[in-house]
Enzyme design. Structure first.
Site, short mmCIF file in Angstrom:
data_model
loop_
_atom_site.label_atom_id
_atom_site.label_comp_id
_atom_site.label_asym_id
_atom_site.label_seq_id
_atom_site.Cartn_x
_atom_site.Cartn_y
_atom_site.Cartn_z
N HIS A 1 -1.55 7.61 7.51
CA HIS A 1 -0.64 8.46 6.71
C HIS A 1 -1.31 9.78 6.34
O HIS A 1 -0.67 10.82 6.30
CB HIS A 1 -0.24 7.75 5.41
CG HIS A 1 0.97 6.86 5.55
ND1 HIS A 1 2.19 7.32 5.98
CD2 HIS A 1 1.15 5.54 5.29
CE1 HIS A 1 3.07 6.32 5.98
NE2 HIS A 1 2.46 5.22 5.58
N GLN B 1 3.36 9.95 0.86
CA GLN B 1 4.62 9.20 0.74
C GLN B 1 5.38 9.52 -0.55
O GLN B 1 6.56 9.18 -0.67
CB GLN B 1 4.37 7.69 0.84
CG GLN B 1 3.94 7.26 2.23
CD GLN B 1 3.74 5.77 2.31
OE1 GLN B 1 2.70 5.26 1.95
NE2 GLN B 1 4.75 5.05 2.79
N HIS C 1 -3.60 1.61 8.29
CA HIS C 1 -2.22 2.13 8.19
C HIS C 1 -2.16 3.31 7.21
O HIS C 1 -1.58 4.36 7.51
CB HIS C 1 -1.29 0.99 7.73
CG HIS C 1 0.13 1.38 7.49
ND1 HIS C 1 1.18 0.93 8.28
CD2 HIS C 1 0.70 2.17 6.55
CE1 HIS C 1 2.32 1.44 7.82
NE2 HIS C 1 2.06 2.20 6.78
N GLU C 2 -2.81 3.14 6.05
CA GLU C 2 -2.77 4.19 5.03
C GLU C 2 -3.60 5.41 5.47
O GLU C 2 -3.21 6.54 5.21
CB GLU C 2 -3.28 3.66 3.69
CG GLU C 2 -2.51 2.46 3.12
CD GLU C 2 -1.00 2.68 3.01
OE1 GLU C 2 -0.56 3.84 2.93
OE2 GLU C 2 -0.27 1.68 3.01
N CYS D 1 6.59 -0.21 6.89
CA CYS D 1 6.15 0.93 6.09
C CYS D 1 7.26 1.29 5.10
O CYS D 1 8.43 1.30 5.47
CB CYS D 1 5.87 2.11 7.02
SG CYS D 1 5.38 3.60 6.14
N LEU D 2 6.86 1.58 3.88
CA LEU D 2 7.84 1.94 2.85
C LEU D 2 8.62 3.19 3.24
O LEU D 2 9.73 3.40 2.78
CB LEU D 2 7.13 2.17 1.51
CG LEU D 2 6.47 0.93 0.89
CD1 LEU D 2 5.62 1.34 -0.30
CD2 LEU D 2 7.51 -0.09 0.50
N GLY E 1 0.83 -1.19 0.00
CA GLY E 1 0.00 0.00 0.00
C GLY E 1 0.86 1.24 0.00
O GLY E 1 2.04 1.19 0.38
#
Ligand code: ZN
Length: 175
Positions: free
Chosen positions: A155, A54, A151-152, A109-110, A49
């Site tokens: 963000h 990001q 999670h997203e 997380c990226l 995701g």
């Protein structure tokens, strides 16, 4: 070249994202942002995701990969098939319902490369959002897909999982 994913310490990750305006749905500009997000996600070895902040875009958009649903189904997930996963787009999302029951799982997380941590999140959620053309939809999610969406969503509020995790460890240490 895919857009660069910004990492921990970058101010874009800490801003509250703005809603996409009605007039911008379906616009070339919005579609370009989504393409950039999709490309950036597909270029990662293990991302499922990505949220617009990001890639440095302060808008309420995130993508959740079909890969998370495949993992929930217990399927064998082949890394080589990564680029073929369907990307589910959520714009101006809001949670309508959240199960009181939570589960704990390790997530990463990226934007926090090389780390992971255990986070408690609602097991089931119901979310409302818009697609890229402004069509409103609702969907339920559970397990990993529900975790990914939460999670997203964080963000978009400038929250990172490291703010909620019980402990952060090196991802390599898990193996
Ligand atoms: Zn993340």
């Amino acid at each position: 070249m895919p857009r660069k994913i910004v990492v921990f310490g970058h101010p874009a990750l800490r801003k509250k994202a703005s809603p996409v305006e009605r007039k911008d749905f379906g616009s070339e500009e919005l579609l370009k942002i989504i393409r950039d997000m999709s490309e950036a996600l597909s270029a990662t070895p293990d991302g499922i995701g990505i949220a617009a902040p990001q890639i440095g875009v302060p808008l309420q958009i995130f993508i959740a990969s079909e890969e998370a649903l495949a993992i929930d189904r217990g399927g064998d997930v082949n890394q080589n098939e990564k680029k073929h996963w369907k990307h589910h787009i959520f714009i101006n999302p809001e949670i309508l319902k959240k199960s009181a029951k939570k589960s704990k799982m390790t997530e990463g997380c990226l934007s926090v490369p090389g780390k992971c941590g255990v986070v408690a999140r609602a097991e089931k959620i119901r979310v409302r959002a818009f697609d890229e053309h402004g069509k409103k939809f609702e969907r339920g999610a559970s397990n990993l897909f529900a975790r990914l969406i939460q999670h997203e969503l964080d963000h978009l509020d400038g929250i990172l999982y490291v703010d909620k995790a019980e402990s952060i460890i090196d991802a390599d240490a898990k193996k």
